[in-house]
Scaffold this motif. Structure first.
Motif, short mmCIF file in Angstrom:
data_model
loop_
_atom_site.label_atom_id
_atom_site.label_comp_id
_atom_site.label_asym_id
_atom_site.label_seq_id
_atom_site.Cartn_x
_atom_site.Cartn_y
_atom_site.Cartn_z
N GLY A 440 0.82 -1.20 0.00
CA GLY A 440 0.00 0.00 0.00
C GLY A 440 0.86 1.25 0.00
O GLY A 440 2.09 1.18 0.10
N SER A 441 0.23 2.40 -0.10
CA SER A 441 0.95 3.67 -0.10
C SER A 441 0.08 4.75 0.51
O SER A 441 -1.15 4.64 0.55
N GLY A 442 0.74 5.78 1.00
CA GLY A 442 0.00 6.89 1.58
C GLY A 442 0.85 8.15 1.57
O GLY A 442 2.09 8.09 1.60
N GLU A 443 0.18 9.31 1.52
CA GLU A 443 0.88 10.59 1.53
C GLU A 443 0.75 11.23 2.92
O GLU A 443 -0.30 11.17 3.55
N PHE A 444 1.85 11.86 3.34
CA PHE A 444 1.90 12.49 4.65
C PHE A 444 2.52 13.89 4.51
O PHE A 444 3.36 14.12 3.65
N PHE A 445 2.09 14.79 5.39
CA PHE A 445 2.83 16.02 5.62
C PHE A 445 3.68 15.81 6.87
O PHE A 445 3.21 15.21 7.85
N ILE A 446 4.92 16.27 6.84
CA ILE A 446 5.77 16.21 8.02
C ILE A 446 6.31 17.60 8.31
O ILE A 446 6.51 18.41 7.40
N LEU A 447 6.53 17.86 9.59
CA LEU A 447 7.08 19.14 10.03
C LEU A 447 8.48 18.86 10.59
O LEU A 447 8.62 18.16 11.60
N ILE A 448 9.49 19.39 9.90
CA ILE A 448 10.89 19.12 10.25
C ILE A 448 11.45 20.33 11.00
O ILE A 448 11.26 21.48 10.58
N VAL A 449 12.16 20.06 12.09
CA VAL A 449 12.77 21.12 12.89
C VAL A 449 14.28 20.94 12.86
O VAL A 449 14.79 19.97 12.31
N PRO A 450 15.04 21.91 13.41
CA PRO A 450 16.50 21.80 13.37
C PRO A 450 17.01 20.43 13.81
O PRO A 450 16.50 19.82 14.74
N GLY A 451 18.03 19.97 13.09
CA GLY A 451 18.56 18.64 13.33
C GLY A 451 17.94 17.60 12.44
O GLY A 451 18.32 16.42 12.49
N GLY A 452 16.99 18.01 11.61
CA GLY A 452 16.34 17.06 10.69
C GLY A 452 15.31 16.19 11.36
O GLY A 452 14.84 15.21 10.78
N LYS A 453 14.91 16.53 12.61
CA LYS A 453 13.94 15.72 13.34
C LYS A 453 12.51 16.05 12.91
O LYS A 453 12.20 17.19 12.55
N VAL A 454 11.65 15.04 12.97
CA VAL A 454 10.24 15.22 12.63
C VAL A 454 9.49 15.60 13.90
O VAL A 454 9.39 14.81 14.84
N GLN A 455 8.95 16.82 13.92
CA GLN A 455 8.21 17.28 15.10
C GLN A 455 6.75 16.85 15.06
O GLN A 455 6.14 16.58 16.09
#
Length: 519
Positions: A440-455
């Motif tokens: 399967g597949s799915g689309e996501f929005f991600i919010l990236i903060v300093p350090g490349g981490k996903v908030q």
């Protein structure tokens, strides 16, 4: 260079794009015929519908193989060309109430011609452009004074990528112009699109001779003269435009023209006035870029570029996936532009370390030809010749791929462009390994903060069972170099593809300029 390896085209997946447009009352679309293109490695389908006042256009792309073999490359290029042609088709919106009188008038004047034009329109909507072109060519012989027939013939030939033939027909339509100069406007737009800038200048100058107060023609003429670097000619046109409509964008363009014409003191004064009287961060950025490009007034360029960057970075801290909007998406492209400008200013000042940080951030986020070219110059200045050559080749490939239609070739991606596209895609690609989930597949929005981490992460669309992998994506660390210590938030959209428990899954970020919807 002859290709020796298969072409990687990405993970096997299916992507559907749906556009819904609510039409004003009384308007109806003339629906295009569906298109179905099937190859062993991929499929492309488009369809159109109209119901309850809503026009719906749907496109579905299915990647069935992760790579295209050497023997299938020609099929791939033919598919790419066919898809480009379909995407370029247009849908006519009709309002019977307003068009009836015009049609009746034309039919009364020449009912046979009207019938031929209707036949041509029907052929166009069936995708039969050759048939439409033949019908319209006969119609222009039947009535050589029909501006409508010549204009339609020009549009069809342009759609067929018969640039010279299209321009001939559009010039005929312009020659038959009435007072509204619609034929001249269409011809000028076509010439601009084809980068026939000198010819566009001639048409626009004629428009202004006949209609001296046409503000649109004046601004278009100024833009063409600036493209041709005819700064001395552009200055009086822009001065006249600014006198009638004093906007920061026109002032900025006028200042750029003064700099290009060697009138440095006047150019700097106009640009600084435009920036200091504006509260728009884009104006600050543009002024800073023009000053840096001309290598003048660099302290002012630095002040304005830093001001623009700080404004955009602060704005990004308010982004929330719960209230995400299109302005947040557009902010990402502004960040790229602002980082690139400030990096370019630092480069002009000889501060290579700071320049490198901002330009690497811009290149990683935007992957654009301008910031790539600037970064290559930094590496070259630092003696990193191999890195400079490589980045410049990627930037050149992007520039070529984004170029306007050429009069002598069809815009099908070359193998070199395909290779560059693969590498750029890999910069946005993260492998998750084998996951115990069904395909399967799915689309996501991600919010990236300093350090490349996903908030934060938000499921947008796709197979609901893929949503359970949100926590896994949240644990990823992305390559997201930031140029300073500001608490910047980067919003990206990506596709998670799971081919099944026996294969490695992956998450690929979309290019920021391809993301225009929050749904």
């Amino acid at each position: 260079q002859e290709r020796t390896q298969p072409l990687l085209i990405g993970a096997t997946e299916e992507i559907t794009f749906v556009a819904r447009v609510k039409l004003p009352e009384g308007y109806t679309p003339r629906l295009l015929p569906p298109v179905d293109l099937v190859r062993d490695f991929a499929e492309y389908h488009s369809s159109y519908d109209f119901k309850d006042g809503v026009f719906v256009a749907e496109t579905r792309i299915q990647i069935k193989q992760s790579e295209v073999s050497l023997s299938e490359l020609k099929q791939y290029q033919s598919l790419a060309k066919a898809v480009n042609e379909d995407v370029g088709r247009w849908t006519e919106m009709r309002n019977p109430a307003s068009s009836a009188s015009a049609s009746a008038s034309a039919a009364t004047a020449n009912p046979e011609l009207r019938a031929e034009l209707e036949r041509a329109v029907e052929a166009m909507h069936r995708g039969q452009m050759t048939e439409a072109s033949e019908i319209l060519a006969k119609a222009t012989k039947q009535d050589p004074h029909s501006q409508e027939a010549w204009a339609m013939l020009g549009a069809v030939r342009m759609a067929q990528e018969d640039w010279d033939g299209g321009l001939v027909a559009l010039r005929k339509a312009a020659d038959l112009d009435s007072d509204d100069l619609r034929g001249h406007k269409v011809l000028a737009e076509a010439l601009t699109r084809l980068h026939r800038d000198q010819e566009a200048v001639t048409v626009l100058q004629e428009m202004l001779n006949r209609s001296p107060h046409d503000a649109g023609a004046r601004i278009s003429l100024a833009n063409e003269l600036m493209t041709l670097k005819r700064y001395d000619d552009a200055i009086p046109v822009l001065e006249s435009a600014v006198a009638e409509q004093s906007s920061s964008s026109l002032q900025t363009e006028l200042g750029q023209a003064y700099l290009g014409a060697g009138k440095t003191e006047k150019g700097v004064a106009v640009l600084k006035d435009a920036a200091d009287s504006s509260v728009n961060s884009t104006t600050w950025n543009d002024v800073a870029y023009y000053l840096a490009d001309a290598n003048v007034s660099l302290p002012d360029a630095q002040r304005l570029a830093e001001q623009a960057v700080k404004s955009a970075e602060n704005e990004s801290t308010r982004i929330s996936l719960d209230s995400l909007n299109q302005d947040d998406l557009f902010l990402m492209t502004r960040l790229v532009s602002f980082w690139d400008t400030l990096g370019w200013v630092y480069f002009r000042q000889g501060n290579l370390d700071k320049a490198q940080k901002y330009l690497e951030a811009a290149w990683n986020l935007g992957q654009g030809p301008v910031d790539g070219g600037h970064l290559a110059q930094i590496y070259k200045k630092q003696g990193k010749l191999a890195e400079a050559k490589h980045i410049q080749s990627l930037a050149d490939s992007l520039q070529e791929r984004n170029a306007p239609p050429d009069l002598k070739r069809i815009k099908v991606p070359t193998l070199a462009q395909m290779d560059a596209g693969e590498e750029l895609s890999q910069m946005r690609h993260t492998t998750l390994g084998k996951l115990n989930v069904a395909r399967g597949s799915g689309e996501f929005f991600i919010l990236i903060v300093p350090g490349g981490k996903v908030q934060d992460i938000k499921f947008v669309s796709g197979d609901e069972r893929v949503d359970q992998l949100s926590k896994m994506i949240s644990g990823l660390k992305f390559k997201a170099p930031l140029p300073d210590d500001a608490p910047v938030r980067i919003v990206r959209r990506g596709l998670l593809y799971c081919p099944g428990p026996s294969y490695a899954s992956d998450f690929t970020l979309y290019p920021i300029d391809s993301v225009t919807s929050v749904r």
